[in-house]
Design a protein around this motif. Structure first.
Motif, mmCIF file in Angstrom:
data_model
loop_
_atom_site.group_PDB
_atom_site.id
_atom_site.type_symbol
_atom_site.label_atom_id
_atom_site.label_comp_id
_atom_site.label_asym_id
_atom_site.label_seq_id
_atom_site.Cartn_x
_atom_site.Cartn_y
_atom_site.Cartn_z
ATOM 1 N N ALA A 100 1.116 -1.189 0.196
ATOM 2 C CA ALA A 100 0.083 -0.253 0.192
ATOM 3 C C ALA A 100 0.902 1.381 -0.143
ATOM 4 O O ALA A 100 0.662 1.986 -1.015
ATOM 5 N N ALA A 101 1.262 1.255 0.641
ATOM 6 C CA ALA A 101 2.990 2.580 0.656
ATOM 7 C C ALA A 101 3.353 2.265 -0.654
ATOM 8 O O ALA A 101 3.391 3.388 -0.583
ATOM 9 N N GLU A 102 3.673 1.185 -1.583
ATOM 10 C CA GLU A 102 4.771 1.757 -2.586
ATOM 11 C C GLU A 102 3.654 2.660 -3.638
ATOM 12 O O GLU A 102 3.723 3.439 -4.254
ATOM 13 N N GLN A 103 2.278 1.941 -2.776
ATOM 14 C CA GLN A 103 0.821 2.396 -4.860
ATOM 15 C C GLN A 103 0.500 3.625 -3.893
ATOM 16 O O GLN A 103 0.845 4.373 -5.207
ATOM 17 N N LEU A 104 0.382 4.432 -3.131
ATOM 18 C CA LEU A 104 0.576 6.214 -2.419
ATOM 19 C C LEU A 104 1.726 6.935 -3.152
ATOM 20 O O LEU A 104 1.953 7.204 -3.136
ATOM 21 N N ARG A 105 3.082 6.118 -3.028
ATOM 22 C CA ARG A 105 3.683 7.313 -3.672
ATOM 23 C C ARG A 105 4.003 6.520 -4.687
ATOM 24 O O ARG A 105 4.272 8.142 -5.389
ATOM 25 N N ALA A 106 3.417 5.843 -5.643
ATOM 26 C CA ALA A 106 3.807 5.809 -7.218
ATOM 27 C C ALA A 106 2.694 6.359 -7.582
ATOM 28 O O ALA A 106 2.282 7.103 -8.351
ATOM 29 N N MET A 107 1.217 6.206 -7.133
ATOM 30 C CA MET A 107 0.636 7.298 -7.305
ATOM 31 C C MET A 107 0.115 9.079 -7.728
ATOM 32 O O MET A 107 0.113 9.342 -8.314
ATOM 33 N N ASN A 108 0.859 9.046 -6.156
ATOM 34 C CA ASN A 108 1.340 10.487 -6.048
ATOM 35 C C ASN A 108 -0.184 11.240 -6.538
ATOM 36 O O ASN A 108 0.127 12.066 -6.874
ATOM 37 N N LEU A 109 -1.012 10.379 -5.732
ATOM 38 C CA LEU A 109 -2.786 11.794 -5.658
ATOM 39 C C LEU A 109 -2.430 13.205 -5.195
ATOM 40 O O LEU A 109 -1.919 13.229 -4.530
ATOM 41 N N PRO A 110 -3.258 13.710 -6.444
ATOM 42 C CA PRO A 110 -3.154 15.095 -5.620
ATOM 43 C C PRO A 110 -4.027 16.193 -4.289
ATOM 44 O O PRO A 110 -3.734 17.237 -4.017
ATOM 45 N N GLN A 111 -4.801 14.794 -4.458
ATOM 46 C CA GLN A 111 -5.742 15.623 -2.784
ATOM 47 C C GLN A 111 -5.183 14.723 -1.818
ATOM 48 O O GLN A 111 -5.716 15.177 -0.546
ATOM 49 N N LEU A 112 -4.077 13.489 -1.801
ATOM 50 C CA LEU A 112 -3.537 13.694 -0.532
ATOM 51 C C LEU A 112 -1.889 14.004 -0.549
ATOM 52 O O LEU A 112 -1.543 13.315 -1.348
ATOM 53 N N ASP A 113 -1.178 14.061 0.669
ATOM 54 C CA ASP A 113 0.268 13.771 0.668
ATOM 55 C C ASP A 113 0.613 12.745 1.513
ATOM 56 O O ASP A 113 0.873 12.410 2.981
ATOM 57 N N TYR A 114 1.263 12.272 1.030
ATOM 58 C CA TYR A 114 1.195 10.547 1.469
ATOM 59 C C TYR A 114 3.186 10.954 2.378
ATOM 60 O O TYR A 114 4.285 11.118 1.919
ATOM 61 N N ILE A 115 3.363 10.449 3.331
ATOM 62 C CA ILE A 115 4.280 10.452 4.919
ATOM 63 C C ILE A 115 4.547 9.601 4.717
ATOM 64 O O ILE A 115 6.086 9.645 5.752
ATOM 65 N N GLY A 116 4.030 8.519 4.639
ATOM 66 C CA GLY A 116 4.794 7.522 4.981
ATOM 67 C C GLY A 116 4.511 6.510 6.122
ATOM 68 O O GLY A 116 3.224 6.950 6.610
ATOM 69 N N PHE A 117 5.088 5.582 7.034
ATOM 70 C CA PHE A 117 4.383 4.607 8.195
ATOM 71 C C PHE A 117 4.462 5.618 9.386
ATOM 72 O O PHE A 117 5.010 6.390 9.435
ATOM 73 N N VAL A 118 3.337 6.016 10.055
ATOM 74 C CA VAL A 118 3.161 6.296 12.489
ATOM 75 C C VAL A 118 3.472 5.389 12.524
ATOM 76 O O VAL A 118 2.453 4.209 12.647
ATOM 77 N N GLU A 119 3.889 5.508 13.425
ATOM 78 C CA GLU A 119 3.707 4.259 14.590
ATOM 79 C C GLU A 119 2.264 4.826 16.009
ATOM 80 O O GLU A 119 1.605 5.551 15.721
ATOM 81 N N GLY A 120 2.329 4.127 16.637
ATOM 82 C CA GLY A 120 1.074 4.188 17.508
ATOM 83 C C GLY A 120 0.468 5.154 18.281
ATOM 84 O O GLY A 120 -0.006 6.280 18.204
ATOM 85 N N ASP A 121 2.207 5.131 18.644
ATOM 86 C CA ASP A 121 2.826 6.695 20.209
ATOM 87 C C ASP A 121 2.235 8.109 19.268
ATOM 88 O O ASP A 121 2.596 8.948 19.880
ATOM 89 N N SER A 122 2.055 8.197 17.996
ATOM 90 C CA SER A 122 2.453 9.472 16.995
ATOM 91 C C SER A 122 0.897 9.578 16.692
ATOM 92 O O SER A 122 1.129 10.779 16.500
ATOM 93 N N ILE A 123 -0.103 8.824 17.019
ATOM 94 C CA ILE A 123 -1.678 9.605 15.799
ATOM 95 C C ILE A 123 -1.346 10.305 17.504
ATOM 96 O O ILE A 123 -2.395 11.727 16.826
ATOM 97 N N GLY A 124 -1.300 10.480 18.544
ATOM 98 C CA GLY A 124 -1.516 11.132 19.829
ATOM 99 C C GLY A 124 -0.675 12.462 19.375
ATOM 100 O O GLY A 124 -1.611 13.896 19.691
ATOM 101 N N ARG A 125 0.103 12.888 18.830
ATOM 102 C CA ARG A 125 0.961 13.503 18.421
ATOM 103 C C ARG A 125 0.899 14.467 16.965
ATOM 104 O O ARG A 125 0.853 15.730 16.872
ATOM 105 N N GLY A 126 -0.473 13.598 16.531
ATOM 106 C CA GLY A 126 -0.258 14.410 15.712
ATOM 107 C C GLY A 126 0.249 14.676 14.151
ATOM 108 O O GLY A 126 -0.089 16.141 13.268
ATOM 109 N N VAL A 127 1.076 13.340 14.057
ATOM 110 C CA VAL A 127 1.793 13.976 13.077
ATOM 111 C C VAL A 127 1.631 13.857 11.658
ATOM 112 O O VAL A 127 1.761 14.428 10.265
#
Length: 353
Positions: free
Chosen positions: A199-226
């Protein structure tokens, strides 16, 4: 958009039913007077509660049924027993018939997902709906999905979730290109199972105009709002949600015990009471109650089964906002813009309870 936002409520769903649904609807109506309600359930249970809420009574109509979906029913059982007769089904059916703009239920998650998918069907390119919720973070709010609609799903499913989640974030947060991250056990590219790496490879390759894919995030990063949008399949998402809710309650209990430990602590609390009140409000899970089922040809909101009246009111208002900001049209536009980029995901398992 209609002059009034019409909301169908499953008045028999959840741990308590009408005793929470009706007061919750009354709270929501006070904050959003441009709302009309269809109250679906047993008239004998609804009317005594409605009599206590004259303003809500004037803005409501009852659709009677004494059939309720049990919290223990499997999705297939709920479809067989409650199809066309249960309060959950009739609330969803009101959306399909155009009698309501959104349906809200605190009932069985699996049954709600199955009935909504069967009755409303999914949007093109979407195999199963996903529950998307608002997650309070240190930087504001984020959209997190899937919070428990389905277990598992391949790379295409995760890509579809990213597209729908970004549509929701752009509508709610007024963002042109929301940042999107995939929840994983690490941020390194080699981490995680095959589907999430693909999924990560597809999102990077598609480079969709409506979203900015920034990669993987870990569980503790959700609350940090990354990321503005955090994407995961329903099993992991549901665990993350309930772990966060449990942690919030645990910290609140720690604070309550610490304050009552001595008279000095109690005096200190008097001086710091505004700060503690702000902290309590920020950590209150009720204020984040409600998840919209994205991917359906209609708007359905799932409330926590154990929510109190205030919590249910937030779920109702969540549905109100989805209609008010015309989320369904926005998602359709994004999916259509992608053309054939999104394909139907492999079948997923039944919803998380």
């Amino acid at each position: 958009m209609p002059q009034k936002v019409r909301i169908a409520l499953d008045a028999m769903g959840g741990d308590v039913g009408a005793a929470v649904v009706i007061p919750g609807a009354a709270i929501s109506l006070r904050r959003h007077p441009d709302t009309e309600f269809l109250l679906v359930g047993d008239r004998a249970r609804i009317e005594p509660e409605l009599a206590k809420q004259p303003n809500l009574k004037a803005a409501s109509r009852i659709i009677h049924t004494d059939v309720a979906v049990s919290s223990n029913d499997k999705p297939s059982q709920a479809l067989r027993r409650g199809r066309k007769t249960s309060s959950m089904w009739l609330a969803i059916d009101a959306v399909k018939k155009g009698e309501a703009d959104v349906a809200v239920s605190a009932g069985n998650t699996g049954a709600l997902m199955a009935m909504a998918r069967f009755n409303l069907h999914t949007l093109p390119g979407i195999d199963r709906p996903a529950i998307a919720g608002i997650w309070p973070t240190m930087r504001g709010d984020s959209v997190v999905l899937d919070l428990g609609a389905t277990i598992g799903g391949g790379a295409q499913h995760l890509v579809a979730l990213a597209v729908m989640g970004s549509a929701m974030a752009s509508v709610l947060f007024n963002l042109k290109r929301p940042t999107v991250g995939l929840l994983n056990i690490g941020v390194e590219e080699m981490k995680g199972h095959e589907d999430i790496r693909e999924a990560a490879e597809q999102l990077r390759a598609m480079n969709l105009p409506q979203l900015d894919y920034i990669g993987f995030v870990e569980g503790d990063s959700i609350g940090r709002g990354v990321a503005d949008v955090v994407v995961t399949e329903g099993f992991s998402g549901n665990i993350a949600l309930k772990a966060a809710e449990g942690t919030a309650r645990q910290i609140s209990e720690y604070l309550r015990n610490a304050i009552g430990r001595s008279w000095l602590s109690q005096i200190g609390y008097l001086f710091a009471r505004p700060a503690f009140r702000a902290l309590r409000d920020k950590m209150n899970p009720s204020k984040s109650n409600g998840g919209v089922m994205l991917g359906l040809n209609g708007v359905v909101v799932k409330s926590h089964g154990g929510a109190d009246a205030e919590g249910f009111a937030y779920a109702v208002e969540y549905g109100y906002e989805m209609v008010h900001f015309d989320l369904l049209t926005k998602i359709n536009q994004m999916l259509n813009r992608d053309g054939g980029a999104l394909v139907s995901a492999p079948a997923a398992q039944e919803a998380v309870s």
